[in-house]
Design a protein around this motif. Structure first.
Motif, PDB file in Angstrom:
ATOM      1  N   CYS A   1      -7.862  -5.649  -1.303  1.00  0.00           N
ATOM      2  CA  CYS A   1      -7.565  -4.341  -1.868  1.00  0.00           C
ATOM      3  C   CYS A   1      -8.517  -4.069  -3.034  1.00  0.00           C
ATOM      4  O   CYS A   1      -8.688  -4.936  -3.899  1.00  0.00           O
ATOM      5  CB  CYS A   1      -6.110  -4.345  -2.361  1.00  0.00           C
TER       6      CYS A   1
ATOM      7  N   LEU B   1      -5.587   2.498   6.371  1.00  0.00           N
ATOM      8  CA  LEU B   1      -4.730   1.359   6.030  1.00  0.00           C
ATOM      9  C   LEU B   1      -4.290   0.570   7.245  1.00  0.00           C
ATOM     10  O   LEU B   1      -4.150  -0.658   7.165  1.00  0.00           O
ATOM     11  CB  LEU B   1      -3.532   1.827   5.217  1.00  0.00           C
TER      12      LEU B   1
ATOM     13  N   GLN C   1      -7.956  -2.344  -5.495  1.00  0.00           N
ATOM     14  CA  GLN C   1      -7.136  -2.305  -6.711  1.00  0.00           C
ATOM     15  C   GLN C   1      -6.569  -3.686  -7.046  1.00  0.00           C
ATOM     16  O   GLN C   1      -5.761  -3.822  -7.956  1.00  0.00           O
ATOM     17  CB  GLN C   1      -5.995  -1.303  -6.534  1.00  0.00           C
TER      18      GLN C   1
ATOM     19  N   CYS D   1       0.814  -1.218   0.000  1.00  0.00           N
ATOM     20  CA  CYS D   1       0.000   0.000   0.000  1.00  0.00           C
ATOM     21  C   CYS D   1       0.848   1.268   0.000  1.00  0.00           C
ATOM     22  O   CYS D   1       0.464   2.276  -0.596  1.00  0.00           O
ATOM     23  CB  CYS D   1      -0.937   0.010   1.213  1.00  0.00           C
TER      24      CYS D   1
ATOM     25  N   CYS E   1       1.724   2.362  -3.432  1.00  0.00           N
ATOM     26  CA  CYS E   1       0.566   2.507  -4.333  1.00  0.00           C
ATOM     27  C   CYS E   1       0.186   3.976  -4.541  1.00  0.00           C
ATOM     28  O   CYS E   1       0.185   4.758  -3.590  1.00  0.00           O
ATOM     29  CB  CYS E   1      -0.614   1.751  -3.727  1.00  0.00           C
TER      30      CYS E   1
ATOM     31  N   ASP F   1      -9.187   5.060  -2.856  1.00  0.00           N
ATOM     32  CA  ASP F   1     -10.179   4.340  -3.646  1.00  0.00           C
ATOM     33  C   ASP F   1     -11.351   3.914  -2.770  1.00  0.00           C
ATOM     34  O   ASP F   1     -12.499   4.207  -3.058  1.00  0.00           O
ATOM     35  CB  ASP F   1      -9.543   3.129  -4.328  1.00  0.00           C
TER      36      ASP F   1
ATOM     37  N   HIS G   1      -4.699   6.442   4.382  1.00  0.00           N
ATOM     38  CA  HIS G   1      -5.849   5.682   3.929  1.00  0.00           C
ATOM     39  C   HIS G   1      -5.802   5.470   2.419  1.00  0.00           C
ATOM     40  O   HIS G   1      -5.007   6.074   1.709  1.00  0.00           O
ATOM     41  CB  HIS G   1      -7.153   6.380   4.325  1.00  0.00           C
ATOM     42  N   CYS G   2      -6.660   4.577   1.970  1.00  0.00           N
ATOM     43  CA  CYS G   2      -6.794   4.300   0.543  1.00  0.00           C
ATOM     44  C   CYS G   2      -7.784   5.308  -0.031  1.00  0.00           C
ATOM     45  O   CYS G   2      -8.895   5.451   0.481  1.00  0.00           O
ATOM     46  CB  CYS G   2      -7.318   2.879   0.341  1.00  0.00           C
TER      47      CYS G   2
ATOM     48  N   PHE H   1      -2.723   5.046  -4.893  1.00  0.00           N
ATOM     49  CA  PHE H   1      -3.987   5.280  -4.203  1.00  0.00           C
ATOM     50  C   PHE H   1      -3.796   5.466  -2.699  1.00  0.00           C
ATOM     51  O   PHE H   1      -4.759   5.695  -1.981  1.00  0.00           O
ATOM     52  CB  PHE H   1      -4.976   4.133  -4.484  1.00  0.00           C
ATOM     53  N   ASN H   2      -2.576   5.392  -2.217  1.00  0.00           N
ATOM     54  CA  ASN H   2      -2.259   5.693  -0.830  1.00  0.00           C
ATOM     55  C   ASN H   2      -2.404   7.205  -0.658  1.00  0.00           C
ATOM     56  O   ASN H   2      -1.863   7.984  -1.443  1.00  0.00           O
ATOM     57  CB  ASN H   2      -0.832   5.234  -0.509  1.00  0.00           C
TER      58      ASN H   2
END
Length: 88
Positions: free
Chosen positions: A65, A54, A67, A22, A25, A49, A46-47, A27-28
């Motif tokens: 996930c 997290l 993703q 994560c 990523c 998406d 947090h994500c 999206f983090n």
């Protein structure tokens, strides 16, 4: 080793590996804020998406996930059995 001790170790192991994924990523939230593609008053990592914190989501053994970078370690049925046996 007691089942609850094993479970705690497993959760820690899984969480650490997932957090590593994560944190690389886009999206983090921290990464998206750093590159200017995301703005939020939330302070937690947090994500962007799914919106999940997290530190919590990566410890959930039935979560995945959004993703598709990591998947569940347990089925909901397996989780229920563990919860029943360990009184979690």
């Amino acid at each position: 080793m007691l089942p609850s001790q094993y479970l705690e170790e497993k959760i820690t192991e899984v969480s650490e590996q997932r957090l590593k994924t994560c944190r690389a990523c886009p999206f983090n939230s921290n990464n998206a804020k750093a590159d200017g593609t995301y703005h939020s008053f939330r302070r937690d990592e947090h994500c962007i998406d799914c919106g999940c914190p997290l530190i919590t989501k990566t410890k959930c053994l039935t979560c995945e996930c959004p993703q598709h970078k990591w998947g569940p370690e347990l089925t909901p049925e397996q989780e229920k059995i563990i919860n029943d046996e360990t009184n979690i």
